[in-house]
Scaffold this active site. Structure first.
Site, PDB file in Angstrom:
ATOM      1  N   GLY A 567       0.833  -1.195   0.000  1.00 30.41           N
ATOM      2  CA  GLY A 567       0.000   0.000   0.000  1.00 30.41           C
ATOM      3  C   GLY A 567       0.863   1.239   0.000  1.00 30.41           C
ATOM      4  O   GLY A 567       1.978   1.249  -0.527  1.00 30.41           O
ATOM      5  N   GLU A 568       0.352   2.309   0.600  1.00 34.40           N
ATOM      6  CA  GLU A 568       1.039   3.598   0.728  1.00 34.40           C
ATOM      7  C   GLU A 568       1.170   4.341  -0.597  1.00 34.40           C
ATOM      8  O   GLU A 568       1.482   5.514  -0.616  1.00 34.40           O
ATOM      9  CB  GLU A 568       2.452   3.443   1.317  1.00 34.40           C
TER      10      GLU A 568
END
Length: 601
Positions: A567-568
């Site tokens: 993610g991120e």
């Protein structure tokens, strides 16, 4: 009796409080020609850095400009400003050195693409102009009981800024350019100017005659930033109810959806034709050729503009469904990771630095109070969502607020000069909400769309699937009502990401999607405006099974497939250079005829 302190007023005119002329009945407004001249001066005011002439500014002209500045309104009529006029070359050289040092420090902190653009800008004309003017502010002027300053002492600073505005407009009317320099440590500059400790520097202005006034601000023509339309900035009665005077308040979400159109087929055809004429075998760039064609269709021209600078927007929020034990990570990790992002210590920061992209973090619904710090945008809808197994994750109004916030973040980042947007996210338990959204929009079974997220054991995984199944059974979502689906299951970051995609699509700016959270948001965006997907590029294929379901449903092919599940925005940032390379190839690679290379027979 005349006021002995007032002195002559070179700008004195009719008393504005006198009312209509008793003989003609005319109001005190200016005749049309004079009114047009006022608006012309406002429209043509520029922050000038180039093209100054060495001609001196006559004392009477400078006196009129300073008198105009001194006519500014001020809180409690305190007139907190002073004007320091600087012509001495040696002093200006010392001040220029102060500005250069801080300018270089600023440049060193910029992402690569921004740094290149900044290097091409001229940011100071301290030595190019015959006169510099410093506007200072004295917050103590007028004494303790200055009217209007008690609860807002900063209004003294605001008053001094009004004096700057008056000076700038008067200078333009006199044919003088003004450049505002702000690359200073304020106390260093104050020391050089001999300012007492209780005075602060408000503005350092470079003033002189110019060869010409540019039709647009230099930062706009250089691509550093764009002017926001006035309609984005006008609110009716309260913040958020947007609308110009005399019109009904507008619905920003409906407005942006209406602005989204299909790709330009002519530009796409031109891009395909150019790809076939470039000095390479036809089709040899594979998927990148399709990326370049889609970029041209989105921009409406061939070749399309380079998608840089780029900004990663990391939307962070917490999820009530965390209470169902779907993640081994404590909820507090969301806020802790936000602090890590803004400190530059996360993987997305490292990847973005490599790709030359900026990282902006948005608190759209973190269940903690976050201290204001540079790089963190406070847009909290609420401190986390509710548990969707017990009721809707959010109200419908909250879902609209999240969507609208995402639209406005996209608009602001594009207005700030970004030509490519990249999705990022953070929120413990957000893969559970994503799975529910994916099932609601695609009809997939929870076992097909639910993954192991941050890495959970078999028991937790089975519980997670059951949680998604229970939520779907409870809410019976209607995919034709995407706002309702977001409200039922989504996180605030899902709603904001969907709005972010819509905002980018309306402005015809490419947006690179990260993994399963961005994919779930893209499903919502596509349900609201199917043509929005023309702006979307799948950065990678997540290891989460729901992401493969999403990409297939949206018809998007991932540019990277490395088994990522962090993610991120990490996977999307890795794909950024590929999208940029596709555009650069279409723009810069020679054709067979232009290069004198023989095509195949």
């Amino acid at each position: 009796m005349a006021d002995p302190l007032a002195g002559p007023d070179p700008l004195a005119g009719p008393d504005p409080l006198a009312g209509p002329d008793p003989l003609t009945g005319r109001d005190p407004g200016y005749p049309a020609e004079q009114r047009d001249a006022v608006y012309r001066v406002i429209a043509e005011r520029r922050d000038v850095r180039r093209g100054f002439r060495p001609d001196p500014v006559p004392a009477d002209v400078l006196g009129r400009v300073l008198a105009a500045a001194h006519q500014a309104p001020s809180v409690g009529f305190s007139q907190p400003w002073d004007f320091i006029v600087i012509t001495d070359r040696a002093r200006r050289e010392r001040i220029a050195a102060l500005a250069a040092r801080h300018r270089d420090e600023f440049a060193a902190d910029l992402p690569r693409a921004r740094g290149g653009a900044f290097a091409a800008l001229k940011v100071s004309s301290i030595l190019d102009t015959p006169v510099n003017i410093v506007v200072s502010c004295d917050r103590t002027r007028g004494g303790r009981h200055t009217l209007g300053r008690r609860t807002q002492p900063q209004t003294a600073d605001f008053s001094s800024v009004l004096a700057v505005g008056n000076l700038w407009l008067a200078a333009r009317a006199e044919g003088l350019g003004v450049g505002w320099v702000s690359f200073f440590d304020e106390r260093e500059l104050a020391s050089e100017l001999g300012l007492p400790a209780h005075l602060e520097v408000i503005a350092y202005l470079c003033v002189g005659y110019v060869s010409r006034f540019a039709p647009e601000p230099e930062l706009a023509t250089a691509g550093w930033a764009r002017r926001r339309p006035v309609s984005w900035a006008v609110h009716t009665e309260e913040f958020g109810r947007r609308g110009m005077p005399g019109t009904e308040p507008v619905d920003p979400l409906a407005e942006v959806i209406a602005a989204i159109g299909p790709p330009d087929v002519g530009a796409m055809a031109a891009a395909r034709e150019r790809q076939d004429r470039m000095t390479k075998p036809r089709g040899s760039l594979g998927e990148l050729e399709d990326v370049s064609v889609r970029l041209a269709g989105l921009a409406g021209c061939c070749p399309p503009p380079l998608p840089e600078p780029a900004c990663v927007a990391v939307f962070a929020a917490d999820h009530g469904v965390h209470a169902q034990g779907v993640s081994p990570w404590p909820r507090e990790v969301t806020a802790q990771m936000v602090a890590n992002f803004v400190a530059g210590g996360a993987v997305v920061n490292a990847f973005a630095a490599q790709a030359g992209a900026e990282v902006t973090v948005i608190d759209i619904g973190v269940a903690a109070e976050l201290e204001p710090v540079p790089g963190l945008l406070p847009r909290k809808i609420a401190p986390g969502t509710a548990d969707f197994t017990e009721g809707p994750a959010m109200t419908r109004d909250q879902a609209v607020a999240a969507l609208t916030a995402g639209v406005e973040i996209a608009r602001d980042l594009v207005a700030a000069g970004n030509r490519c947007l990249v999705t990022g996210d953070m929120g413990i338990a957000n893969t559970t909400a994503s799975a529910a959204l994916i099932c609601a929009f695609t009809g997939a079974d929870p076992a097909e769309a639910t993954g192991r997220g941050t890495g959970i054991d078999a028991v937790t995984y089975a519980r997670k699937i059951e949680v998604v199944r229970r939520g779907l059974a409870r809410h019976q979502p209607d995919p034709a009502d995407p706002v309702g689906v977001i409200a039922a299951f989504g996180g605030f970051e899902h709603g904001a990401l969907a709005g972010f995609i819509l905002g980018a699509a309306a402005l015809r700016v490419p947006v690179i999607l990260d993994g399963v959270i961005a994919g779930a948001a893209a499903l919502a965006a596509a349900a609201l405006a199917p043509d929005a997907i023309a702006a979307c590029f799948a950065g990678h294929r997540s290891a989460e099974p729901g992401h493969a379901v999403t990409l297939s449903y949206l018809g998007l092919r991932p540019l990277v497939d490395l088994g990522l599940r962090l993610g991120e925005g990490t996977g999307a940032v890795l794909a950024l250079p590929l999208v940029q390379s596709a555009a650069r190839a279409l723009r810069e690679v020679a054709t067979f005829d232009s290069a004198g290379v023989s095509d195949k027979t």
